[in-house]
Design a protein around this motif. Sequence first.
Motif: not given
Length: 201
Positions: A183-190
Amino acid sequence: MSRRSLSILAGGVLALVLAIVAVATLNLSPGGKSGGGTGTADIGGAFTLVGEDGETVTEADFRGKPTAIFFGFTFCPDVCPTTLFELSGLIEALGPDADKLNYAFVSVDWERDGPEDLARYTSSFDDRIKGLSGTQEQIESVTQAYRVYYKKVPTAEGEYTIDHTASVYLMDADGGFVGTLSYGEAHDSMLEKLKRLAANG
């Protein structure tokens, strides 16, 4: 018993306790695939739930394609809608690769969330995200299998909310655990994680 003997005994007990804690922490760390051996957690397994159409759904229905699975509830004020909104954006960003994955939202609120409630709720997000519900026994079984934390919390209005694990679990095509979207992880990382999952199966 002498003071020295008591000191030695206490030190031994403390060392034993610390060793047990270390082993437990190692075995519960969510890294690697289910049943992957030392340092991995056995996350995932057999379950029986109910789909939005009222039909029985089991883990076998998700085999053959990797799965992103999230646990929450429809009355959730922020974490769940935020996560499913972000997941919908990730599905769109994946393009054609999005269809290489399954997406599931499992409600841990067996008292208020049935198939029709899940169908209405998930209709606000990407239609590839499938809502799953179940009885108390079924939900307790699947949350234990996935090591999901959830706890009913009474509210001042006489109702209740539910504290729960906020991560999306990533499973391979055989149902093995491979990681999470935090939760809250960066979009690009996900997005990169989902691309790898789609590519590797």
